[in-house]
Design an enzyme around this catalytic site. Structure first.
Site, mmCIF file in Angstrom:
data_model
loop_
_atom_site.group_PDB
_atom_site.id
_atom_site.type_symbol
_atom_site.label_atom_id
_atom_site.label_comp_id
_atom_site.label_asym_id
_atom_site.label_seq_id
_atom_site.Cartn_x
_atom_site.Cartn_y
_atom_site.Cartn_z
ATOM 1 N N TYR A 50 0.798 -1.220 0.000
ATOM 2 C CA TYR A 50 0.000 0.000 0.000
ATOM 3 C C TYR A 50 0.838 1.281 0.000
ATOM 4 O O TYR A 50 0.290 2.377 0.014
ATOM 5 C CB TYR A 50 -0.954 -0.008 1.200
ATOM 6 C CG TYR A 50 -1.995 -1.098 1.089
ATOM 7 C CD1 TYR A 50 -3.199 -0.880 0.419
ATOM 8 C CD2 TYR A 50 -1.761 -2.364 1.616
ATOM 9 C CE1 TYR A 50 -4.139 -1.888 0.296
ATOM 10 C CE2 TYR A 50 -2.697 -3.381 1.497
ATOM 11 C CZ TYR A 50 -3.881 -3.127 0.834
ATOM 12 O OH TYR A 50 -4.807 -4.141 0.703
ATOM 13 N N GLN A 52 2.542 4.213 -1.417
ATOM 14 C CA GLN A 52 2.334 4.889 -2.701
ATOM 15 C C GLN A 52 3.561 5.688 -3.144
ATOM 16 O O GLN A 52 4.055 5.537 -4.243
ATOM 17 C CB GLN A 52 1.131 5.837 -2.596
ATOM 18 C CG GLN A 52 -0.198 5.150 -2.419
ATOM 19 C CD GLN A 52 -1.340 6.162 -2.301
ATOM 20 O OE1 GLN A 52 -1.128 7.373 -2.306
ATOM 21 N NE2 GLN A 52 -2.553 5.657 -2.174
ATOM 22 N N GLU A 119 9.397 15.240 -1.710
ATOM 23 C CA GLU A 119 8.280 15.098 -0.777
ATOM 24 C C GLU A 119 8.545 15.932 0.462
ATOM 25 O O GLU A 119 9.629 16.502 0.643
ATOM 26 C CB GLU A 119 8.063 13.621 -0.407
ATOM 27 C CG GLU A 119 7.572 12.778 -1.564
ATOM 28 C CD GLU A 119 7.315 11.331 -1.195
ATOM 29 O OE1 GLU A 119 6.749 10.613 -2.030
ATOM 30 O OE2 GLU A 119 7.687 10.918 -0.082
ATOM 31 N N ASP A 226 1.443 -7.749 15.427
ATOM 32 C CA ASP A 226 1.715 -9.127 15.869
ATOM 33 C C ASP A 226 3.180 -9.337 16.276
ATOM 34 O O ASP A 226 3.462 -9.936 17.315
ATOM 35 C CB ASP A 226 1.347 -10.118 14.755
ATOM 36 C CG ASP A 226 -0.096 -9.973 14.311
ATOM 37 O OD1 ASP A 226 -0.939 -9.598 15.146
ATOM 38 O OD2 ASP A 226 -0.378 -10.221 13.130
ATOM 39 N N HIS A 247 -0.656 10.215 8.981
ATOM 40 C CA HIS A 247 -0.456 10.824 7.671
ATOM 41 C C HIS A 247 -1.455 11.965 7.538
ATOM 42 O O HIS A 247 -2.644 11.788 7.808
ATOM 43 C CB HIS A 247 -0.660 9.797 6.555
ATOM 44 C CG HIS A 247 -0.056 10.227 5.257
ATOM 45 N ND1 HIS A 247 -0.586 11.251 4.497
ATOM 46 C CD2 HIS A 247 1.038 9.787 4.587
ATOM 47 C CE1 HIS A 247 0.158 11.412 3.420
ATOM 48 N NE2 HIS A 247 1.155 10.550 3.453
ATOM 49 N N ARG A 294 5.510 15.610 8.355
ATOM 50 C CA ARG A 294 4.159 15.101 8.592
ATOM 51 C C ARG A 294 3.593 15.456 9.958
ATOM 52 O O ARG A 294 2.386 15.701 10.095
ATOM 53 C CB ARG A 294 4.139 13.582 8.396
ATOM 54 C CG ARG A 294 4.335 13.189 6.952
ATOM 55 C CD ARG A 294 4.410 11.690 6.785
ATOM 56 N NE ARG A 294 4.575 11.342 5.368
ATOM 57 C CZ ARG A 294 4.768 10.107 4.930
ATOM 58 N NH1 ARG A 294 4.846 9.113 5.786
ATOM 59 N NH2 ARG A 294 4.882 9.874 3.646
ATOM 60 N N HIS A 356 -0.765 6.164 10.279
ATOM 61 C CA HIS A 356 -0.071 5.708 9.078
ATOM 62 C C HIS A 356 1.146 4.848 9.371
ATOM 63 O O HIS A 356 1.399 3.863 8.683
ATOM 64 C CB HIS A 356 0.356 6.926 8.259
ATOM 65 C CG HIS A 356 1.034 6.597 6.963
ATOM 66 N ND1 HIS A 356 0.420 5.862 5.972
ATOM 67 C CD2 HIS A 356 2.266 6.910 6.497
ATOM 68 C CE1 HIS A 356 1.242 5.740 4.940
ATOM 69 N NE2 HIS A 356 2.379 6.348 5.241
ATOM 70 N N ARG A 391 9.032 10.081 11.294
ATOM 71 C CA ARG A 391 9.683 9.554 10.092
ATOM 72 C C ARG A 391 9.628 10.542 8.938
ATOM 73 O O ARG A 391 8.580 11.103 8.633
ATOM 74 C CB ARG A 391 9.021 8.237 9.667
ATOM 75 C CG ARG A 391 9.565 7.698 8.352
ATOM 76 C CD ARG A 391 9.012 6.337 8.042
ATOM 77 N NE ARG A 391 7.594 6.317 7.740
ATOM 78 C CZ ARG A 391 7.075 6.602 6.540
ATOM 79 N NH1 ARG A 391 7.845 6.982 5.546
ATOM 80 N NH2 ARG A 391 5.768 6.513 6.351
ATOM 81 N N SER A 396 10.832 4.844 4.976
ATOM 82 C CA SER A 396 10.435 3.573 5.593
ATOM 83 C C SER A 396 10.838 2.369 4.757
ATOM 84 O O SER A 396 11.434 1.414 5.261
ATOM 85 C CB SER A 396 8.927 3.550 5.848
ATOM 86 O OG SER A 396 8.211 3.826 4.665
#
Length: 526
Positions: A50, A52, A119, A226, A247, A294, A356, A391, A396
């Site tokens: 996921y 992007q 970014e 987990d 996010h 962020r 996020h 972050r 990541s």
């Protein structure tokens, strides 16, 4: 009991890249090994899928390692471990070249050079990407590579329940016990509903994030913490759990879980945050405007929503040529159009912050080793020290491949030195029964999500944190009684893990007495 040389739990970028390297290393040397790759659902359903925006690395001569290091330190509110930041940034280009060699197709410009973008929080264009579905492309390439090795046994629809340590041999194990060792993992086979024992000389946790602890998250439904929970129960050390990244721009679509992410890259391409009356607001919060890190942007949006009594803000992309939107953000464009009927080239996108990423996790050293021998962790479930209090965008996936590589180097160097003890018992569920009241699990899960979202979100107070702790304790006691009486099911185990994770988040947030990055407590403002 099957015995493996290497057990990998999780099939995202960290688990897959580690598996590829281990399998290739021994194949090149014609040494037969057995590798188990365990994942709780289908192989490609991971947090990686996921992602992007992209993956950050210094690639252009106009950029520099020093600038990437400094951007990471600034975004992390200088809580990041500078030595770790230097390791990751300096090793990044080599790891990206490997991904490209595996077949990952990053976007290129007409002259063949990579289409590097910028970014939030970055001082230069250094993000490699595949349109707006970079993680999916990396996952595709790595999965194809892993499946080419005969030494890898793939176990899909297997749920890891607990790590095996000396505790299961009858020894008392505490966080202070020296020489703790991991001998493998107990796993629930979802096809037979039986617990199987996987013995392993080396185990890597690559289980991703914790998003399902919150009502609104961009994480897939499998992200229930987990790995962190299993490691914590096995007496591994955990750090930084208070630093939960929200996010700033998830698509506002109430009731939809997971939330659809509107990539950071959209703001990097010129998207502007606005209030519902069309006015801009980021100039009140940071000189970098919509491209601030962020934590700053998410708090700014939260502040504007509370101030104006609204349930979302807007991201304005109407000034960006439609052909550019379709070229760079085809998935986001299609989703907005199909789900909400919004043409983002003509209408503003309603957005709201959503959980996020977790910047904390299982403490590992520079070789991805935990404080438990033969147990490694990589990716979002680990705490390396790279992200600090917040972050930096697109760091990541980068951290995951750098630390998966370091785990590979260290674990193959120790191959052949581990000895598994005799007498490891099978899973014992005598006296338990199939849970009849699954509605209890469902309701406890909803209550947990509500507690975390309302009391342990973007903005916190001491009173909210205490209330969250007190409410969580009641859920914990209720769940423990049900767990002791019941045969293992995935919902029961996932709730167990989410309670563990929520406890750690609250505990660390209450202990953090300084506002840093993603941790913002109104009672700490002087």
């Amino acid at each position: 009991m099957p015995t493996y040389d290497f057990i990998v739990i999780g099939s995202g970028i960290a688990g897959l890249s580690y598996t590829v390297k281990v399998a290739d290393y021994f194949q090149q040397r014609q040494i037969p090994v057995k590798i188990a790759l365990i994942t709780k659902t289908v192989a490609e359903e991971t947090n990686t899928k996921y992602a992007q925006g992209g993956i950050a690395t210094v690639w252009d001569s106009a950029d520099s390692f020093e600038k990437h290091i400094e951007d990471t330190m600034v975004a992390g509110d200088f809580v990041s471990d500078r030595k770790v930041v230097e390791i990751v940034v300096n090793e990044a280009p080599a790891r990206l070249k490997e991904l490209i060699a595996y077949g990952t197709d990053f976007d290129r410009q007409a002259d063949g050079s990579f289409d590097l973008v910028k970014e939030g929080g970055h001082s230069d264009k250094r993000i490699l990407h595949h349109k707006d579905s970079t993680g999916n492309e990396i996952e595709r390439a790595l999965l194809a590579k892993v499946k080419s090795y005969t030494s890898v046994d793939f176990f899909t629809h297997y749920f890891a329940v607990d790590l095996i340590t000396q505790h299961h041999l009858g020894e008392k194990v505490t966080k202070d016990t020296p020489g703790k060792k991991c001998f493998g993992v107990y796993v629930l086979n979802l096809k037979t509903n039986k617990i199987e024992t996987f013995l392993g000389k080396t185990t890597l946790l690559a289980t991703g994030g914790i998003g399902q602890v919150y009502q609104s998250t961009t994480n897939p439904t499998i992200a229930t913490g987990d790995g962190i929970s299993m490691a914590y129960r096995a007496k591994a050390f955990v750090q930084g759990m208070e630093f939960i990244q929200f996010h700033p721009t998830a698509l506002f679509n109430p009731g939809k879980k997971p939330s659809f992410l509107i990539s950071e890259a959209v703001r990097g391409h010129g998207g502007i945050l606005k209030n519902q009356d069309g006015s801009t607001f980021m100039e009140k919060y940071d000189a970098r405007l919509s491209l601030a890190p962020r934590d700053i942007v998410a708090r700014a949006i939260d502040s504007e929503m509370k101030k104006n009594g609204t349930d979302h803000v807007f991201l304005d992309t109407c000034h960006i040529p439609k052909e550019e939107i379709l070229q760079h953000f085809p998935m986001i464009y299609d989703h907005c159009l199909q789900v909400l009927g919004i043409d983002m080239s003509q209408e503003m996108i309603p957005v709201v912050p959503a959980q996020h990423y977790l910047c904390g996790g299982i403490i590992v050293n520079e070789h991805s080793q935990t404080n438990i021998e033969n147990l490694y962790a990589a990716g979002e479930c680990s705490f390396t020290g790279l992200h600090g209090a917040n972050r930096l965008a697109s760091n990541s996936l980068l951290e995951a491949i750098v630390y998966a590589h370091r785990a590979f180097e260290k674990s193959v160097s120790e191959y052949g030195t581990q000895v598994l003890p005799e007498g490891i018992p099978s899973w014992n569920d005598e006296g338990t029964r199939h849970p009849e009241e699954m509605v209890l699990v469902t309701e406890m899960t909803r209550e947990l999500e509500s507690i975390m979202s309302n009391y342990v979100g973007i903005v916190r107070t001491d009173r909210r944190l205490k209330r969250a702790y007190d409410r969580l304790e009641l859920i914990y006691l209720e769940h423990e009684e049900l767990y002791r009486q019941s045969k293992i099911t995935v919902p029961l185990c996932e709730l167990r893990n989410m309670i563990n994770v929520a406890y750690l988040i609250i505990k660390h947030a209450r202990a953090q007495r300084e506002n840093k990055g993603l941790h913002y407590n109104l009672d700490l403002i002087l």
